[in-house]
Design an enzyme around this catalytic site. Sequence first.
Site, short mmCIF file in Angstrom:
data_model
loop_
_atom_site.label_atom_id
_atom_site.label_comp_id
_atom_site.label_asym_id
_atom_site.label_seq_id
_atom_site.Cartn_x
_atom_site.Cartn_y
_atom_site.Cartn_z
N HIS A 261 0.83 -1.21 0.00
CA HIS A 261 0.00 0.00 0.00
C HIS A 261 0.86 1.26 0.00
O HIS A 261 0.43 2.30 -0.51
CB HIS A 261 -0.95 -0.01 1.19
N HIS A 391 -4.67 -5.72 -10.85
CA HIS A 391 -3.33 -5.25 -10.49
C HIS A 391 -2.33 -5.56 -11.59
O HIS A 391 -1.52 -4.70 -11.97
CB HIS A 391 -2.89 -5.89 -9.17
#
Length: 418
Positions: A261, A391
């Site tokens: 993150h 992703h």
Amino acid sequence: MNIQVEPAALGNWSTRAYHRRWLLDQANALFDFFQYRAVNPKGGFYDMDDAGKPLNMANPVRGIHSTARMVHCFSIGSLLGRPGANEIVDHGMNYLWNHHRDTKHGGYFWSLNNDGPVDSSKQGYGHAFVLLAASSAKTIGHPLADGMLADVTEILNTKFWEAKHGAIAEEFNRDWSLIDGGTYRGQNSNMHLTEALMAAFEATGDKAYLEKAESIADLVIRRSAGSVGWRVAEHFNADWALDKNYRGNEMFRPSGTTPGHWLEWARLILQLWSLGEKRHDWMPEAAKGLFSQSMSLGWDSEKNGFFYTLDWEDVPAKRNKLWWPACEGAGAAHYLNEHAPSDFHEESYRKIWSVIGQAFIDRTNGGWHEELTEDLVPAHTLFPGKGDIYHALQACLIPLFPATGSLTKVIAEAGGNI
């Protein structure tokens, strides 16, 4: 043997014709894997096992984030000119609108099977991806996009947004009553909402979306991450005070900190800085700090790959290697190469793509392994198979276009040309 070559002497990989063809080949392989295997004829999409076969085919659960991500990714495919992409978008948009949407109480269910809601809660994370799907579908003119965009925006504004904090609340029951007293606040849902808000701003020109994205980034990154050495804190109470002892769902709310993150935010912050006409001076330094910390603390210098989580003493806690932090690392390194070029960023870009190519791409069955052990061996402690294109596809395509906005925006501006 590690070969040491000065990146500055060679230029960036992302400018080389061969590397760009290689990235496009990987993107096409991902499109092929999901487009021709994932469609559930009863609505939504299958999660798949390693071999690309549907999991629980008789009555599979469809998570809202998976459906919305397929819409987003195949909207990108449509902008690129991929045959059949529009049909995937249409399939997903219809399932979001006609099944995930709660026509009684408003909002969108977290998950469904053939019989109806499995988890009828209203999650900020899920609604962020509905906003992204609607924004992306709008860029290709899908007929449901405007209605969905208006609907989910109203829900986010009236049910989730907390003006006093400048971010969203996390979750509600189906009837909008509080879950566990409404005490939890999370950065993950707000991070993905930041991505979606930027896409909505690009699709509509409405600056209210951009202002909310900037507000979330200021809270989560400038104030919170900046106060703990550019580590992105994950879990907070209702007043946005850090909760270092939180224990939750290891897939969506892992304990400790999650270097993936930090990487994702590094890219998003630079994208937000570009969209905001570069008026927030703190953003480039924040992006560099987040990336540097992720490579220093999160990268396994012995075996390669990013550890999934660290504890608050920066010791690897969950040592398995997931595909999505590697994907976000590649995207972040490219953005930094464009906005703050350095040998360190180029070396990191090459290092990350090398481990992806070595260990994550499944050349036997197609798709990418979503989870590896610490030793880079395929594993399934968190993820049962291959359920997500999002992703990996973005990691492949981001380096092929200007680092100035969402893929839908920059691909549209390029006329789909790579």
